[in-house]
Scaffold this motif. Structure first.
Motif, PDB file in Angstrom:
ATOM      1  N   ARG A 119     -12.032  -0.419  -6.936  1.00  0.00           N
ATOM      2  CA  ARG A 119     -11.488   0.628  -6.072  1.00  0.00           C
ATOM      3  C   ARG A 119     -12.576   1.104  -5.115  1.00  0.00           C
ATOM      4  NH1 ARG A 119      -6.823   3.325  -6.023  1.00  0.00           N
ATOM      5  NH2 ARG A 119      -5.339   2.973  -7.715  1.00  0.00           N
ATOM      6  N   ASP A 135     -10.078   4.808  -1.204  1.00  0.00           N
ATOM      7  CA  ASP A 135      -9.698   4.617  -2.608  1.00  0.00           C
ATOM      8  C   ASP A 135      -8.674   3.491  -2.760  1.00  0.00           C
ATOM      9  OD1 ASP A 135     -10.066   5.276  -5.303  1.00  0.00           O
ATOM     10  OD2 ASP A 135      -8.277   6.535  -5.314  1.00  0.00           O
ATOM     11  N   VAL A 170      -7.249  -0.334  -3.801  1.00  0.00           N
ATOM     12  CA  VAL A 170      -7.398  -1.359  -4.837  1.00  0.00           C
ATOM     13  C   VAL A 170      -7.807  -2.646  -4.137  1.00  0.00           C
ATOM     14  CG1 VAL A 170      -6.232  -2.702  -6.606  1.00  0.00           C
ATOM     15  CG2 VAL A 170      -5.717  -0.268  -6.351  1.00  0.00           C
ATOM     16  N   GLU A 219      -7.469  -5.825   0.297  1.00  0.00           N
ATOM     17  CA  GLU A 219      -6.750  -4.703  -0.288  1.00  0.00           C
ATOM     18  C   GLU A 219      -5.444  -5.196  -0.913  1.00  0.00           C
ATOM     19  OE1 GLU A 219      -4.920  -0.387   1.161  1.00  0.00           O
ATOM     20  OE2 GLU A 219      -5.212  -2.025   2.608  1.00  0.00           O
ATOM     21  N   ASP A 263      -6.224  -1.116 -10.982  1.00  0.00           N
ATOM     22  CA  ASP A 263      -7.671  -1.168 -11.147  1.00  0.00           C
ATOM     23  C   ASP A 263      -8.103  -1.395 -12.594  1.00  0.00           C
ATOM     24  OD1 ASP A 263      -6.909   1.242 -12.113  1.00  0.00           O
ATOM     25  OD2 ASP A 263      -8.143   2.458 -10.764  1.00  0.00           O
TER      26      ASP A 263
END
Length: 352
Positions: free
Chosen positions: A51, A280, A282, A322, A329
């Motif tokens: 992340r 933030d 993934v 992404e 995560d």
């Protein structure tokens, strides 16, 4: 009697051997099954899903240019008798860089000065006569015009003589020396090129469909091929509103911040302009993604088994992608060896 004794011993021995052989066969079979299970497990490289912030960048290539660059040209013709600077020298605006043979122009200046002084004195003498009505006003006006014309001729001659001292038009560094001592120079012939390496720019040509992604003040990363270990910052200074009809692109001009002074005009550079950021997010490495015809997927490890997941991707930033849907995560994904996997394949995990 002895025969039966020997026969019973043989039977006991044979039975023992048979039992021993049966036990060995069963053990060998178990070992083979275990070995087969180990052989069926495929070794793969894995990594934990990450992340963090991921950046959308427009990338391109360009050549660094000096924002301030000026040729130094001869303003009068003559023989070059002295060169005072060399390539790489830093100079100030107005500094003398070279000298021409100026004897002929000096004499011309002195003659023009003498003629002007004669006309000026003649004009002053006739001004007194005009006050006494001893000279016609028309004659006096002609003397005034002649004195002014000779003054202008003297100023031009003085200016030309001054041009024999060739000066720097701007401050900077001598990038090129184009002449040698003894050359006969013509008017407008180039002697030097001066650049200011502290003010570097580059131009990036961007497809028109991306125009909405750029604005003045956006930052960019610059990497020069000559200095691969260093990253320099740049900002967008101006954006051309005009689309080139032939290429379908518009021009973006960036100013580079080089506090170290290591960049030079003419260096080939790679540009990455940040136009969006997802915080933030993934993320997984690019090599984890299997890009198929109609969908993208990757393999996630669950209890030693590879499970295929269909995913939806977002921003790709250098070596990271992404993931919008398909993994979390807490997952561990395969980054090496996934080409030989199927959904449900047993795997042996190794750090990727």
């Amino acid at each position: 009697m002895k025969f039966w004794k020997y026969l019973s011993v043989f039977v006991l021995f044979a039975g023992s051997a048979a039992l021993s052989g049966c036990g060995t066969s069963e053990a060998s079979s178990a070992d083979a099954k275990a070995e087969s299970a180990v052989q069926a497990s495929i070794p793969v490289g894995v990594i934990r899903v990450q992340r963090g912030d991921i950046y959308a960048r427009h990338t391109g290539t360009s050549v660094l240019e000096a924002d301030f660059e000026a040729p130094v040209v001869a303003k009068v013709k003559g023989d070059l008798v002295e060169i005072l600077v060399e390539e790489g020298d830093r100079v100030k605006a107005g500094q003398v860089l070279a000298r021409l043979d100026g004897e002929r122009l000096k004499l011309a200046m002195e003659r023009a000065g003498a003629e002007y002084q004669r006309a000026r004195k003649e004009y002053a003498r006739n001004q007194n006569l005009l006050e006494l009505d001893l000279v016609a006003p028309g004659t006096f006006e002609n003397l005034r015009f002649e004195a002014e014309a000779l003054k202008a001729a003297y100023e031009i001659a003085r200016l030309n003589y001054g041009y024999t001292r060739i000066k720097a038009p701007i401050a900077g560094v001598i990038a090129e020396r184009l002449v040698k001592t003894g050359n006969h120079l013509q008017v407008n012939q180039r002697l030097f090129v001066i650049t200011d390496p502290s003010q570097l720019m580059l131009e990036l040509y961007v497809p028109q469909q991306n125009m909405g992604r750029f604005s003045v003040g956006q930052t960019a990363d610059i990497r020069a091929d000559a200095l691969p270990a260093e990253v320099f910052e740049a900002t967008i200074e101006r954006i051309s509103p005009r689309i080139d009809q032939k290429t379908g692109t518009f021009r973006v001009t960036l100013r580079i911040l080089d506090h170290s002074g290591t960049l030079r005009p003419g260096m080939f550079a790679r540009v990455a302009v940040v136009y969006d950021v997802h915080n933030d997010a993934v993320m997984v490495p690019v090599e984890a993604i299997l890009d198929e015809d109609i969908e993208k997927s990757l393999y996630v490890i669950e209890d030693g088994v590879a499970r295929r997941r269909i995913i939806e991707t977002g921003i790709t930033d250098r070596d990271m992608v992404e993931i919008l849907e398909g993994v979390s995560d807490s997952d561990t994904v395969v980054v090496v060896g996934q080409g030989g996997l199927r959904d449900g394949t047993l795997v042996t995990e190794h750090a990727g």
